[in-house]
Design an enzyme around this catalytic site. Structure first.
Site, short mmCIF file in Angstrom:
data_model
loop_
_atom_site.label_atom_id
_atom_site.label_comp_id
_atom_site.label_asym_id
_atom_site.label_seq_id
_atom_site.Cartn_x
_atom_site.Cartn_y
_atom_site.Cartn_z
N ARG A 145 -17.04 -39.22 -58.32
CA ARG A 145 -16.91 -40.22 -57.24
C ARG A 145 -17.33 -41.60 -57.72
O ARG A 145 -16.92 -42.61 -57.17
CB ARG A 145 -17.81 -39.84 -56.06
CG ARG A 145 -17.36 -38.62 -55.28
CD ARG A 145 -18.17 -38.53 -53.98
NE ARG A 145 -18.14 -37.23 -53.37
CZ ARG A 145 -17.23 -36.83 -52.47
NH1 ARG A 145 -16.25 -37.63 -52.12
NH2 ARG A 145 -17.28 -35.63 -51.94
N ASP B 57 -13.66 -37.23 -55.25
CA ASP B 57 -14.29 -36.26 -56.14
C ASP B 57 -13.36 -35.12 -56.56
O ASP B 57 -12.36 -34.85 -55.92
CB ASP B 57 -15.48 -35.60 -55.42
CG ASP B 57 -15.02 -34.64 -54.31
OD1 ASP B 57 -14.26 -35.08 -53.44
OD2 ASP B 57 -15.39 -33.45 -54.37
N ASP C 128 -3.49 -37.15 -47.83
CA ASP C 128 -2.87 -36.11 -48.64
C ASP C 128 -1.97 -35.28 -47.72
O ASP C 128 -0.87 -35.68 -47.39
CB ASP C 128 -4.00 -35.31 -49.30
CG ASP C 128 -3.54 -34.37 -50.39
OD1 ASP C 128 -2.34 -34.08 -50.47
OD2 ASP C 128 -4.38 -33.90 -51.16
N PHE D 91 -3.60 -34.65 -58.96
CA PHE D 91 -4.97 -34.61 -58.47
C PHE D 91 -5.72 -35.83 -58.99
O PHE D 91 -5.78 -36.06 -60.19
CB PHE D 91 -5.66 -33.32 -58.90
CG PHE D 91 -6.86 -33.04 -58.06
CD1 PHE D 91 -6.72 -32.43 -56.82
CD2 PHE D 91 -8.12 -33.41 -58.48
CE1 PHE D 91 -7.83 -32.21 -56.01
CE2 PHE D 91 -9.24 -33.18 -57.68
CZ PHE D 91 -9.09 -32.58 -56.45
N VAL D 92 -6.27 -36.63 -58.06
CA VAL D 92 -6.93 -37.87 -58.48
C VAL D 92 -8.43 -37.83 -58.18
O VAL D 92 -8.88 -37.15 -57.26
CB VAL D 92 -6.31 -39.13 -57.81
CG1 VAL D 92 -4.91 -39.38 -58.33
CG2 VAL D 92 -6.31 -39.03 -56.29
N ARG E 280 -16.95 -38.45 -47.22
CA ARG E 280 -17.66 -39.31 -48.14
C ARG E 280 -16.72 -40.19 -48.96
O ARG E 280 -17.12 -41.20 -49.53
CB ARG E 280 -18.48 -38.43 -49.10
CG ARG E 280 -19.69 -37.80 -48.41
CD ARG E 280 -20.32 -36.72 -49.26
NE ARG E 280 -19.54 -35.50 -49.12
CZ ARG E 280 -19.85 -34.36 -49.73
NH1 ARG E 280 -20.87 -34.31 -50.55
NH2 ARG E 280 -19.14 -33.29 -49.54
N GLY E 281 -15.47 -39.76 -49.05
CA GLY E 281 -14.54 -40.38 -50.02
C GLY E 281 -14.34 -41.87 -49.89
O GLY E 281 -14.02 -42.53 -50.89
C1 PRP Z 1 -10.65 -35.67 -48.68
C2 PRP Z 1 -10.31 -37.15 -48.69
C3 PRP Z 1 -9.64 -37.35 -47.35
C4 PRP Z 1 -9.00 -36.01 -47.07
C5 PRP Z 1 -7.53 -36.10 -47.28
O1 PRP Z 1 -11.86 -35.52 -48.01
O2 PRP Z 1 -11.47 -37.94 -48.85
O3 PRP Z 1 -10.58 -37.66 -46.34
O4 PRP Z 1 -9.59 -35.06 -47.97
O5 PRP Z 1 -6.93 -34.85 -47.22
P1 PRP Z 1 -5.85 -34.39 -46.16
O6 PRP Z 1 -4.89 -35.54 -45.93
O7 PRP Z 1 -5.17 -33.24 -46.87
O8 PRP Z 1 -6.55 -33.96 -44.93
P2 PRP Z 1 -12.75 -34.19 -48.07
O9 PRP Z 1 -12.49 -33.40 -46.83
O10 PRP Z 1 -12.54 -33.51 -49.38
O11 PRP Z 1 -14.23 -34.76 -47.97
P3 PRP Z 1 -14.93 -35.93 -48.82
O12 PRP Z 1 -14.34 -37.24 -48.33
O13 PRP Z 1 -16.37 -35.78 -48.47
O14 PRP Z 1 -14.66 -35.70 -50.29
#
Ligand code: PRP
Length: 183
Positions: free
Chosen positions: A170, A164, A108, A157-158, A48-49
């Site tokens: 978000r 989120d 990340d 942490f952002v 969703r991010g």
């Molecule tokens: C978060 C973010 C990235 C991913 C990055 O998504 O939006 O897609 O983690 O992390 P990584 O490089 O350590 O894999 P999340 O899986 O939390 O889902 P979301 O987008 O729905 O918040």
């Protein structure tokens, strides 16, 4: 010692809405150059991010585009990556022989992006280019890199602009860092 109460935190400004908009305009210009000759560009947002980033980015793109989404999950509601990437929702359309621009909010550990690149490449797109608004290289666990990065950020942490903490924040129009009050 008791567990820290992570429900109490403040969000400190890191990247303003104005700075994000300016950077997106510049990234869109770069993307237009890369895909200037493209007739079939599919812009793939990682839910969703990336929902806010992709909506602002495509508005700046002066190219014929399709928009599609893929939903992954690696974090659940926790702050730590589980390192296990699950596809919760797949693309609606075909990408074989089409140009693809993957739009990610943050890289990340890199597990999500690595998994998605491998999956999409297995479908034989003509070209696959990745743009990420944020890159946190200090946290990388796998060798993966976005082709275009909006901002390199420190290991904090952002939240905001789509990102989120436990599903909150978000909707902030800027990016901020989470500071826990009892740390
Ligand atoms: C978060 C973010 C990235 C991913 C990055 O998504 O939006 O897609 O983690 O992390 P990584 O490089 O350590 O894999 P999340 O899986 O939390 O889902 P979301 O987008 O729905 O918040």
């Amino acid at each position: 010692m008791s567990e820290p109460d992570h429900s109490k935190y403040v969000v400190k400004d890191l990247i303003s809405a104005k700075a994000i908009a300016a950077r997106i305009e510049a990234m869109a210009n770069e993307i237009e150059s890369i895909f200037a000759d493209s007739q079939q560009l599919v812009v793939v947002g990682l839910l969703r991010g990336s929902f806010m980033f992709i909506s602002d980015l495509v508005r700046e793109l002066n190219l014929p585009v399709e928009v599609d989404f893929i939903e992954t999950s690696s974090y659940g509601d926790s702050m730590e990556s589980s390192r296990e990437v699950r596809i919760l929702k797949d693309l609606r359309g075909e990408i074989k022989n089409k140009d693809v621009l993957v739009v990610e909010d943050i890289v990340d550990t890199g597990h999500t992006l690595q998994h998605v690149i491998k999956l999409l490449n297995s479908r034989e797109p003509a070209r696959l280019v990745v743009c990420a608004l944020l890159d946190k290289p200090a946290r990388r666990e796998v060798d993966v890199q976005a082709d275009l990065v909006g901002f390199e950020i420190p290991d904090e942490f952002v939240v905001g602009y789509g990102i989120d903490y436990a599903q909150r924040n978000r909707n902030l129009p800027y990016i901020g860092t989470v500071k826990f009050l009892d740390d």
